[in-house]
Design a protein around this motif. Structure first.
Motif, short mmCIF file in Angstrom:
data_model
loop_
_atom_site.label_atom_id
_atom_site.label_comp_id
_atom_site.label_asym_id
_atom_site.label_seq_id
_atom_site.Cartn_x
_atom_site.Cartn_y
_atom_site.Cartn_z
N GLY A 1 12.19 7.04 -6.53
CA GLY A 1 13.23 6.44 -5.71
C GLY A 1 13.10 4.94 -5.61
N ILE A 2 12.57 4.31 -6.66
CA ILE A 2 12.39 2.85 -6.71
C ILE A 2 13.27 2.31 -7.82
CG2 ILE A 2 10.72 0.99 -7.11
CD1 ILE A 2 8.55 2.92 -6.11
N SER A 3 13.95 1.18 -7.59
CA SER A 3 14.89 0.65 -8.56
C SER A 3 14.20 0.26 -9.86
CB SER A 3 15.62 -0.56 -7.99
OG SER A 3 14.75 -1.67 -7.89
N LYS B 1 10.77 5.70 -20.02
CA LYS B 1 9.76 6.00 -19.01
C LYS B 1 10.05 5.28 -17.69
CE LYS B 1 5.78 7.31 -21.84
NZ LYS B 1 4.34 7.07 -22.08
N ILE B 2 10.54 4.06 -17.78
CA ILE B 2 10.87 3.32 -16.56
C ILE B 2 11.99 4.03 -15.80
CG2 ILE B 2 11.91 1.17 -15.71
CD1 ILE B 2 10.35 -0.31 -17.85
N PRO C 1 0.80 -1.23 0.00
CA PRO C 1 0.00 0.00 0.00
C PRO C 1 0.83 1.27 0.00
CG PRO C 1 -0.12 -1.13 2.14
CD PRO C 1 0.56 -2.06 1.19
N GLU C 2 1.99 1.24 0.68
CA GLU C 2 2.80 2.45 0.76
C GLU C 2 3.34 2.83 -0.61
OE1 GLU C 2 6.97 3.31 2.86
OE2 GLU C 2 5.38 2.84 4.29
N THR C 3 3.89 1.86 -1.33
CA THR C 3 4.42 2.13 -2.67
C THR C 3 3.28 2.45 -3.64
OG1 THR C 3 6.26 0.63 -2.23
CG2 THR C 3 5.86 1.23 -4.52
N ALA C 4 2.15 1.75 -3.48
CA ALA C 4 1.01 2.04 -4.35
C ALA C 4 0.58 3.49 -4.22
CB ALA C 4 -0.15 1.10 -4.02
N ASP D 1 10.12 -5.89 -12.69
CA ASP D 1 9.50 -7.03 -12.02
C ASP D 1 7.99 -6.85 -11.94
OD1 ASP D 1 9.49 -9.47 -10.39
OD2 ASP D 1 9.01 -8.13 -8.74
N TRP D 2 7.55 -5.66 -11.51
CA TRP D 2 6.12 -5.40 -11.38
C TRP D 2 5.43 -5.38 -12.74
CZ3 TRP D 2 7.43 -0.97 -7.51
CH2 TRP D 2 7.66 -1.52 -6.24
N ARG D 3 6.13 -4.92 -13.75
CA ARG D 3 5.54 -4.90 -15.09
C ARG D 3 5.30 -6.34 -15.59
NH1 ARG D 3 4.64 -1.62 -19.43
NH2 ARG D 3 4.84 -2.63 -21.47
N LYS D 4 6.27 -7.21 -15.35
CA LYS D 4 6.10 -8.60 -15.77
C LYS D 4 4.96 -9.28 -15.02
CE LYS D 4 10.97 -8.86 -17.02
NZ LYS D 4 12.32 -9.13 -16.50
#
Length: 711
Positions: free
Chosen positions: A690-692, A681-682, A655-658, A698-701
């Protein structure tokens, strides 16, 4: 019982000002807490690693630490499906790692520190300079057995402190070598030896075989368990051969199957000239390939884990290993599968056996349970549990098992197989498929690395009871949690609560803490918690509790007005005015302001001692709760998943990252796919949040899998 020092008591008193109900479990030998549970603090720093260090520093007296900055090293941070962060730290002494000494600080999604688990060793006093070199230590390990040899995939010797699993601390060189060992039957089997050589004296103070196997017998053979299937392959244009190399996974990971052809690795990738893998000798290759992919899919879709290391590692499996090798193993780099001898085992390429070995790999990259004693038996049990969840039944290895002494090599429902386990002859018993199911029969000898394959039956029985319910040794499990919930809780325990030296008692705590993490607000919670407590008590760990009763409006029956209270007893109605009657026992009131009709049929009796009216509209029954099973955020691919689905559905996003994404108007899966449609864009989004970039990919896949665009 350990009596805490004044310094520890003072720290506890301060913590109890925040939460008076703090629970603490002490290490009787070291005086350090094994588990602290409660609301311990509000993290002052948003970075979970810094917050964990600050918390330990503020409360170092409780953990008998002198300097957290010098004694603890951040190892990794795991985020679970509810957004809680679990900060795993390694104890160090004068910059040297202390083997098996770790602590996990648990920080929930609201940034509250909710507890710690782990084992630390305070008061170490050793020289930090070795008297023998790493080369000398390596020679000691190689000279310990004529079969020992260097393995090109193993790490260089490492200087560290050994405190767990030995009577007193040692400065040691940790050396890993290949070699041979004896299985339970006494036959030769490959080994991956972990040596700990005293860096002052040159003596071997401890060693264990880290070749994590599910059984130890001998044999060869051919088998086909998957039947007619479709498998993913590649075509090698240079050799004009097809190969068992699955490059269709939803990440950079691959599944590659090798044919050892009666030998051991290294061995070439399995090949075929026409992509029709139908020869009898190819059956084990096909099963190894297909089932390894099924294991990957389970951990990816159910738990959001990308391969065994959660970083897309290639999964290499070797079929047809050994001459008459009745075994299967994970050695830290790949899985080996034997062919069986046709007498005790057919080929060991069954789904549950392969799932078992790959779960050893997952364990190594999470809790890393040491393969010795109770921690080793727990390691084995974890592999059995996830094998059962993936294969769909509680009998382990039954497809390959040929003996009539048991239905399979292990029976998780009844490890003793009707009482056939013989504590006086544990080795022969386990070879016949029988194990203990209670601590009173726990094996305490030195064989089988302290009983890792024997005592795993105790933990297997506890897991079975948690999932299915029932009664064992006179202790009733309130209700079974089901296989899906068991898998989610056990994965949480494995990845966020257990440490390398955890034992059976620690596993009980880890499962209860995982229930708290994931299901604290669930209507089943109180009965599930009691069920877990009773399941462990039923195998001799902890004390049983009384199952709580649950009162509810009967399922499928219209409830009365919202202000009606459920009677405290299924046989007694409360007196008025605390109880209002529905207008009809068969019809739902259309609005809460309907007044009860004056008919005497539906008027409640005035006395609490008179039985309730026989209306089907109100029932007060003992549990279980009639609500449908509740599983939080499993995040598997579902038909209702569309581009309009909330971004929170992506496994592991939390939830925090979302909320970070939503702050940039990235609200749905469609928004996320558009925002990550190309590398530029990535990269931009990665820097902005601030996210790798690796996480973004990984989330896209995972999103593509959820949408059904990757299979």
């Amino acid at each position: 019982m350990y009596n805490p020092s004044k310094k520890q008591t003072d720290v506890l008193e301060n913590l109890k000002k925040i939460d008076a109900n703090i629970e603490i479990k002490w290490d009787e030998q070291t005086g350090s807490p094994l588990r602290v549970k409660g609301v311990l603090a509000q993290a002052e720093h948003l970075d979970p690693g810094i917050a964990a260090i600050e918390f330990l520093d503020q409360n170092k007296g409780l953990f008998l630490l002198d300097s957290v900055q010098k004694e603890m090293l951040l190892k990794r941070i795991d985020t679970d499906r509810l957004g809680a962060r679990h900060v795993r730290m390694q104890q160090v002494y004068k910059e040297l790692p202390v083997f098996g000494s770790e602590i996990i600080v648990h920080i929930d999604a609201n940034n509250k520190i909710k507890g710690t688990t782990g084992k630390l060793t305070p008061g170490i006093d050793l020289p930090e300079k070795p008297k023998i070199t790493d080369e000398q230590a390596l020679k000691v390990a190689l000279g310990d057995d004529r079969n020992n040899s260097l393995g090109r995939l193993h790490a260089e010797p490492a200087l560290m402190i050994l405190t767990q699993f030995v009577e007193q601390p040692h400065l040691v060189w940790h050396v890993t070598v290949n070699g041979m060992d004896r299985d339970l039957k006494g036959d030769d089997t490959p080994a991956k030896w972990e040596y700990f050589v005293d860096a002052l004296s040159g003596e071997i103070v401890w060693k264990y075989n880290n070749e994590q196997t599910h059984t130890r017998t001998t044999g060869s053979g051919i088998g086909r368990y998957s039947g007619a299937v479709t498998i993913n392959t590649v075509h090698d244009h240079g050799s004009a051969q097809y190969q068992l190399d699955d490059q269709w996974l939803p990440s950079s990971a691959r599944v590659t199957t090798h044919d050892a052809n009666g030998g051991y690795p290294p061995a070439p990738v399995s090949e075929d000239n026409n992509n029709n893998w139908s020869a009898a000798s190819q059956g084990p290759d096909v099963d190894c390939h297909l089932y390894t992919r099924m294991v990957y899919d389970y951990f990816f879709t159910v738990h959001g884990r990308d391969s065994y290391d959660d970083a897309g590692a290639d999964m290499h499996i070797y079929a047809n290993c050994g001459a008459n090798w009745n075994n299967a193993s994970w050695n830290g780099s790949y899985v080996k599968i034997g062919n069986g001898d046709g007498i005790k085992y057919d080929p060991l390429c069954a789904l549950d056996i392969i799932a078992h070995e790959w779960t050893h790999a997952v364990t190594e990259y999470t809790a890393n349970l040491v393969y010795s004693g109770e921690s080793g038996a727990l390691n084995e049990s974890m592999s059995d549990v996830f094998a059962a969840l993936i294969a769909g039944n509680w009998i382990f290895g039954e497809d390959a098992w040929l003996l009539a002494s048991a239905p399979g090599s292990r029976n998780m429902e009844d490890p003793t197989n009707g009482g056939l386990y013989d504590p006086a002859n544990p080795i022969d018993s386990v070879l016949a498929g029988h194990q203990p199911d209670h601590m009173t029969d726990k094996y305490t000898g030195a064989q089988d690395y302290g009983g890792v394959h024997i005592n795993s039956g105790i933990m297997n029985k506890a897991a079975y009871l948690i999932a299915t319910g029932g009664t064992h040794r006179g202790i009733r499990i309130c209700e079974g949690l089901g296989r899906d919930v068991l898998g989610i809780i056990y994965y949480q325990a494995l990845t966020t609560h257990l440490v390398s030296s955890s034992d059976f008692s620690d596993m009980r705590d880890a499962v209860l803490d995982s229930l708290d993490d994931l299901y604290a607000t669930n209507p089943h919670y109180s009965r599930w918690r009691a069920s877990i407590i009773n399941a462990f008590a039923a195998v001799g760990i902890g004390t049983a509790v009384t199952c709580p009763m649950i009162c509810w409006i009967a399922p499928f029956i219209c409830p009365p007005a919202p202000h009606i209270l459920c009677p405290p007893s299924p046989y007694i109605c409360p007196p008025s005015p605390h109880f209002a009657c529905p207008p009809s026992p068969y019809i739902c009131p259309p609005a809460p302001d309907i007044v009860c009709p004056p008919s005497p049929i539906v008027v409640c009796p005035p006395s609490p001692h008179i039985a309730c009216p026989p209306s089907p509209g109100l029932s007060c029954l003992p549990g279980p709760d009639p609500l449908p099973p509740y599983i939080p955020d499993i995040r598997v691919r579902r038909p209702e998943i569309t581009l309009k689905t909330d971004i929170i559905e992506i496994v592991g996003i939390g939830p925090e990252t979302a909320n970070l994404f939503k702050g940039r108007s990235i609200l749905t899966l469609g928004d996320f796919m558009k925002a990550t449609e190309n590398e530029k864009k990535i990269t931009e989004l990665s820097k902005a949040l601030g996210i790798s970039e690796a996480k973004m990919h990984d989330w896209r896949k995972k999103t593509l899998v959820m949408l059904g665009e990757l299979k």
